[in-house]
Scaffold this motif. Structure first.
Motif, short mmCIF file in Angstrom:
data_model
loop_
_atom_site.label_atom_id
_atom_site.label_comp_id
_atom_site.label_asym_id
_atom_site.label_seq_id
_atom_site.Cartn_x
_atom_site.Cartn_y
_atom_site.Cartn_z
N ASN A 30 0.81 -1.22 0.00
CA ASN A 30 0.00 0.00 0.00
C ASN A 30 0.84 1.27 0.00
O ASN A 30 0.32 2.35 -0.24
CB ASN A 30 -0.97 0.00 1.19
N ASP A 39 -0.98 4.17 -9.29
CA ASP A 39 -0.77 3.51 -8.00
C ASP A 39 -2.01 2.77 -7.54
O ASP A 39 -1.94 1.64 -7.05
CB ASP A 39 -0.35 4.54 -6.94
N THR A 40 -3.17 3.38 -7.74
CA THR A 40 -4.45 2.73 -7.39
C THR A 40 -4.63 1.46 -8.21
O THR A 40 -5.06 0.42 -7.68
CB THR A 40 -5.62 3.70 -7.59
N LYS A 71 -2.45 -1.35 -6.92
CA LYS A 71 -2.96 -1.92 -5.66
C LYS A 71 -4.18 -2.81 -5.88
O LYS A 71 -4.54 -3.60 -5.01
CB LYS A 71 -3.31 -0.81 -4.68
N THR A 75 -3.92 -5.63 -2.96
CA THR A 75 -3.50 -5.31 -1.60
C THR A 75 -4.56 -5.62 -0.55
O THR A 75 -4.22 -5.76 0.63
CB THR A 75 -3.08 -3.84 -1.47
N GLY A 134 -1.17 -7.66 1.12
CA GLY A 134 -0.63 -6.33 1.37
C GLY A 134 0.87 -6.25 1.59
O GLY A 134 1.42 -5.17 1.76
#
Length: 178
Positions: free
Chosen positions: A58, A68-69, A72, A79, A83
């Motif tokens: 994260n 980045d989103t 993840k 994540t 994670g």
């Protein structure tokens, strides 16, 4: 022989990765939260009996919030379920001078595979505050698809959007624990 514990100096360490985008440029990303714990006999890293690296997925940053989103999400690291990235070293092999190979098991997205990275030992020094520090430059390459990171797209011209090879680069500074 005495067991020596070493912990990460996060202010003087970084972990980054590089991946080809559209096979014409390279995008760089970082993990902003990570940790390294090492146990050695005295100050000899070739005797490392425990070496564990973890990264909080994260904390990934590619300087683009939308990307980045996506990284993840379940398309990549997922994540919500996975994670943490974890590397457990099991052999530090001197290859000459300050060069070594670090062998271990890397776990990404629930998949564990053996990985070998190159290590350049920078040395051990005592800083102005009396702390003993050890420095390392670590480089390597992995196949993201081997770890279940298989999302991709194809351009109109037939090129892939994201390469399979991920280059790893880390600058790690450890602090000897009292």
């Amino acid at each position: 022989m005495a067991t020596t514990k070493w912990s990460l100096d996060p202010m003087h360490s970084e972990v980054q990765f590089k991946v080809k985008h559209l096979m014409i440029t390279t995008v760089t990303g970082y993990f902003q939260t990570f940790n390294v714990e090492v146990e050695t006999e005295n100050d000899d890293f070739s005797t490392a009996s425990q070496l564990v690296f973890t990264a909080d997925v994260n904390s990934i940053s590619t300087n683009n919030e939308q990307r980045d989103t996506h990284l993840k999400s379940a398309d990549f690291f997922d994540t919500d379920t996975h994670g943490e990235i974890r590397f457990v070293g099991n052999r530090y092999e001197q290859t000459g001078g300050d060069s070594a190979k670090l062998h271990g098991d890397l776990t990404i997205k629930g998949t564990t595979k053996p990985v070998t990275v190159d290590v350049e030992f920078g040395g051990i020094v005592v800083d102005p505050y009396g702390q003993t520090k050890a420095g390392f430059t670590i480089t390597g390459k992995i196949s993201r698809k081997e770890f279940g990171l298989t999302w991709n797209a194809v351009t109109e011209a037939g090129s892939v959007v994201v390469s399979d090879d991920i280059r790893l680069n880390a600058e790690i500074q450890l602090v000897k624990q009292a």
